[in-house]
Design an enzyme around this catalytic site. Structure first.
Site, PDB file in Angstrom:
ATOM      1  CB  THR A 392     -85.613  68.912   1.720  1.00 25.74           C
ATOM      2  OG1 THR A 392     -86.156  68.718   3.036  1.00 25.74           O
ATOM      3  CG2 THR A 392     -84.110  69.148   1.852  1.00 25.74           C
ATOM      4  CG  ASP A 393     -91.850  69.292   3.446  1.00 27.41           C
ATOM      5  OD1 ASP A 393     -92.010  68.255   2.768  1.00 27.41           O
ATOM      6  OD2 ASP A 393     -92.593  69.585   4.400  1.00 27.41           O
ATOM      7  CG  ASP A 394     -91.643  74.994   0.692  1.00 25.76           C
ATOM      8  OD1 ASP A 394     -92.715  75.380   0.206  1.00 25.76           O
ATOM      9  OD2 ASP A 394     -91.351  75.132   1.892  1.00 25.76           O
ATOM     10  CG  HIS A 464     -93.706  65.458   1.614  1.00 25.95           C
ATOM     11  ND1 HIS A 464     -93.938  66.416   2.577  1.00 25.95           N
ATOM     12  CD2 HIS A 464     -94.868  64.747   1.527  1.00 25.95           C
ATOM     13  CE1 HIS A 464     -95.172  66.293   3.040  1.00 25.95           C
ATOM     14  NE2 HIS A 464     -95.742  65.286   2.423  1.00 25.95           N
TER      15      HIS A 464
END
Length: 643
Positions: A392-394, A464
C-alpha cells in the site's frame, strides 16, 4: 504570543519569508542544482534507483550460503571480506547502522565470514572482535538466526534451537499460528526455515569458533505463568513432537512447504526480493533434493548477482550485497520531487517515468488475497520483480507521482483506489502488505527474535494512503474519514507520530501532517499544533533535524541525532503542510540544506534513515538524501511564490 505545546513553550514564528533575498536566492539555486542532479541520474528506461545499504550480515550470510552449497569462489570471498573489514568499528565490533553501537549477532556473523576468508583468530582485528563477542555474552546470547547459521556448520546444536515444525503449512487460515498470521517477509522466511530445522543438516566449516563462546549460561527461560513462558513450553512440546511425528504427515508437510516456496519465487529468482527468505529458500529446497542446476535454484543463485555491488578500490576489489532494491519507490519519490519543484508533466523525464511506473502495475493476485479475497489485483510493489507482494505504501507514492507525469494513468489509479480501500484494516489504518495482520502473539514465539514479524497498521503508511486517496478526490469517503480518525488516535503524547518504515518520529510526523492537510484538517487543529511544537523543540542548533536509530528502543533518543538531509527535508515538508513554511524553523532548515549541498548538487548522508525492522534492521536509502531535499525545497519555494 508564544505557542504552548505538550513539549514546552516555543517562540512565535518570525516574519514571513525564508530569510533575506540572498537566502531565498541561495535556496532557489540549491533547488535548481538538486533537481538537475536527479534529472542526470535517471535511467534511460525511466526509473531511478539508489543503492540500498544495510549491515554486513548480508555479506557474511552470502559467504556462508555459498560455503553450504559448495559454490564459494575465492575471488568473491576476498572482495567480500575487504568490505566486511572496512565496516569494523574501533572496538572490534560491527554495528547495524552508521554510527551505531556494536551488535553481538552482526559481529559473530562477520567474524565467521572473515574466518572463511582466511583471517586468523590471532590477528588484531579478529582478537578485538572475539573480545567484543565474549563481553556481550558470546554465541549463547546471540539471536536465533545467528545460531541457525552456526548450527548449519556444526558450531551449535540443533536441539538447542526453537522448534519450527513444517506442519505449520498445513494449518487452516483461521487457526492461530498459521503462516498467514505472520507478515509476508516473516512467513516467507519461516516456511523454508521449518524445512531446514527439520532436516538439521551439518556441513563442514573447516574450523571451529570456541573463541566466540562466553562460557556462561544462556538466557533464562521465561516465567512459567507468563505468556512467554507458555509459548516456551509450547516450543518444547513442538520439539518433542519432532521425535514422534507421523512420517506420512511430515513428508506431506515438507512437500507442501516446498510447493509453497516454489510458487512464490519471483521472476528475478528471488523470494520477495529480500535476502532472508531468499537464502533460506535456496537452502531448504536444496536439502529436499533440488540440485543446483535445477531451474529454481539456478535462477535463485543467478538472481543474487543483480543485488551485488562491485567496486574497485586502491587495496583491491570490493563486493557487497543489497538486502533488497527500491526502484519503484525511488522512481515515485523522484518523479514526485521533480513535479513538486516545478518540472512540468510534459518534461521527457516525467513522461518516461510515468510510462515506466505504469508498466510496473501489479495485476496478479498475491498472499494479500487470503484476507481480501474479493479485491481486484492492482497497485505497485517495491522492486523490479516482486509482483507477488504489492504494498500500500508504494501504491500510494506511485499514485501521487502519476499526477505529475505526462502519461495517461486514470485507469491504473482507479484500480489502485479500489485496492487500497479494500486493504484498509478493521481499525481504520493500513499496514504495508496485508490487511488485519495484527495477531501480536506470534511475535512472542521463541524463534521470532529477528525483528518485526507482523504487519499492523502504521502512522506513516496510513498517512500516505490517506494523502493518495484525497488526491484522487476521495477526501469525503468513509475510508478516508476512518483513516484520519486512526491517525489522530495514533498521535504520541509528545505530539509526534511513530515512524514504522523511516527514522522515526520525524518521519512519522512528516507523513501525517501532509495527509491531515489533504483531508481537510486545518492548521489550527490541536493535533497539528502539538506536532508543530514537537518539531520546533527538536530542531538542532544548526537548523537541521536528525533522529538516531536508537530512538526505536531508547526514548531519550526520540527526535535526537545529527542533522541529515532527508530528516531535515521531512521536517520542512511537515512544517509546510502545517502552514509553517514561512517561519523561522523552516528558514533554519532551508539554510541547513543550502549550506550542506555538495558542489554537484547532491547531499551527503552516511546516516541510516530508513527502517526495515524497528530496533533490529535499518536501511540507508541512497536516493533519500536527494529526493526529499528537492521535494521539500520545491514545496516551500513554490508556496512562498504563491503568497
Amino acid at each position: 504570543m508564544a505557542a504552548q505545546t505538550t513539549t514546552g513553550t516555543v517562540a512565535a514564528p518570525a516574519a514571513p519569508g525564508l530569510g533575506t533575498p540572498d537566502d531565498r536566492g541561495a535556496a532557489h539555486e540549491a533547488l535548481r542544482r538538486g533537481r538537475q542532479w536527479l534529472l542526470e541520474h535517471q535511467d534511460p528506461a525511466g526509473w531511478w534507483k539508489g543503492e540500498l545499504r544495510t549491515n554486513v550480515t548480508m555479506e557474511a550470510e552470502d559467504l556462508l550460503l555459498r560455503r553450504f552449497l559448495g559454490v564459494l569462489v575465492p575471488e568473491d570471498t576476498a572482495a567480500t571480506a575487504r568490505w566486511i573489514r572496512a565496516q569494523q568499528r574501533p572496538d572490534g565490533a560491527w554495528a547495524t547502522f552508521h554510527g551505531g553501537p556494536g551488535d553481538l549477532s552482526t559481529t559473530i556473523e562477520a567474524y565467521v565470514a572473515l574466518r572463511l576468508a582466511g583471517d586468523k583468530p590471532g590477528e588484531r582485528h579478529m582478537r578485538e572482535a572475539a573480545r567484543f563477542v565474549r563481553s556481550a555474552g558470546g554465541v549463547e546470547h546471540s539471536r536465533v538466526f545467528t545460531r541457525i547459521w552456526l548450527a548449519l556448520f556444526g558450531q551449535w546444536p540443533w536441539s538447542r534451537l526453537p522448534a519450527v515444525p513444517p506442519e505449520l503449512i498445513l494449518l487452516p487460515k483461521w487457526m492461530p499460528f498459521n503462516v498467514y498470521d505472520f507478515a509476508c517477509w516473516a512467513r516467507q522466511t519461516i516456511v523454508p526455515l521449518a524445512i531446514v530445522r527439520t532436516v538439521r543438516p551439518v556441513r563442514d566449516l573447516g574450523f571451529a569458533v570456541p573463541e566466540l563462546f562466553g562460557g556462561g549460561s544462556p538466557p533464562a527461560a521465561p516465567a512459567p505463568a507468563s505468556v512467554a513462558g507458555v509459548l516456551h513450553r509450547l516450543d518444547r512440546l513442538a520439539a518433542g513432537y519432532d521425535r514422534i511425528a507421523v512420517r506420512t504427515v511430515r513428508r506431506h508437510a515438507l512437500r507442501r512447504a516446498a510447493e509453497w516456496i516454489v510458487a512464490r519465487q519471483e521472476a528475478d529468482g528471488s523470494w520477495g526480493g529480500i535476502q532472508p527468505p531468499w537464502v533460506y529458500s535456496l537452502i531448504a529446497l536444496h536439502l529436499l533434493g533440488y540440485p543446483l542446476d535445477h531451474p529454481v535454484l539456478r535462477a535463485g543463485l543467478q538472481g543474487l548477482e543483480r543485488f551485488t555491488v562491485r567496486e574497485e578500490h586502491e587495496d583491491g576489489a570490493i563486493r557487497r550485497l543489497e538486502a533488497c532494491q527500491s526502484p519503484v519507490w525511488d522512481t515515485a519519490l523522484a518523479a514526485l520531487a521533480l513535479a513538486d519543484s516545478g518540472v512540468p508533466p510534459r518534461h521527457p523525464a516525467l513522461r518516461t517515468a510515468g510510462r515506466w511506473l505504469l508498466r510496473e502495475e501489479v495485476r496478479i493476485p498475491g498472499d494479500w488475497k487470503v484476507r481480501r479475497p474479493a479485491a481486484e489485483p492492482a497497485g505497485w510493489a517495491f522492486e523490479f520483480d516482486n509482483d507477488r507482494y504489492p504494498d500500500t505504501d508504494d501504491t500510494a507514492a506511485v499514485m501521487l507521482a502519476l499526477h505529475g507525469c505526462g502519461a495517461p494513468s486514470a485507469g491504473a489509479r482507479s484500480r489502485a483506489v479500489r485496492w487500497l480501500e479494500a486493504m484498509q484494516s478493521r481499525d481504520g489504518g493500513w499496514g504495508a502488505f496485508d490487511a488485519d495482520n495484527t495477531r501480536r502473539i506470534v511475535a512472542r514465539l521463541p524463534f521470532c527474535d529477528f525483528g518485526e514479524v507482523i504487519d499492523p497498521p502504521s502512522a506513516d503508511v496510513t498517512a500516505h494512503v490517506v494523502e493518495a486517496l484525497c488526491r484522487e478526490g476521495r477526501a469525503g469517503t468513509a475510508a478516508v474519514r476512518r483513516g484520519v480518525r486512526w491517525l489522530l488516535r495514533a498521535q504520541e503524547r509528545d505530539g509526534s507520530w511513530f515512524g514504522r518504515w523511516g527514522a522515526n518520529h520525524v518521519y512519522g510526523t512528516a507523513a501525517v501532517l501532509p495527509a491531515l492537510a489533504a483531508a481537510g484538517v486545518t492548521a489550527d487543529h490541536p493535533a497539528v499544533r502539538r506536532a508543530v511544537g514537537w518539531l520546533r523543540v527538536h530542531q538542532n542548533d544548526d537548523g537541521g533535524w536528525g533522529e538516531d536509530m536508537r530512538s526505536y528502543r531508547r526514548p531519550e533518543w526520540i527526535g535526537r541525532g545529527p542533522s541529515t538531509a532527508s530528516q531535515t527535508a521531512w521536517a520542512l515538508m511537515a512544517l509546510h503542510a502545517a502552514d509553517e513554511g514561512a517561519g523561522d524553523a523552516a528558514a533554519g532548515g532551508v539554510r541547513w540544506l543550502v549550506e550542506h549541498q555538495r558542489p554537484d548538487g547532491s547531499w551527503d548522508e552516511p546516516q541510516y534513515t530508513g527502517t526495515g525492522f524497528p530496533g533490529d534492521f535499518f536501511i540507508n536509502y541512497g536516493l533519500y538524501r536527494q529526493v526529499y531535499p528537492v521535494l521539500a525545497l520545491g514545496r516551500l519555494l513554490r508556496g512562498e511564490e504563491a503568497r
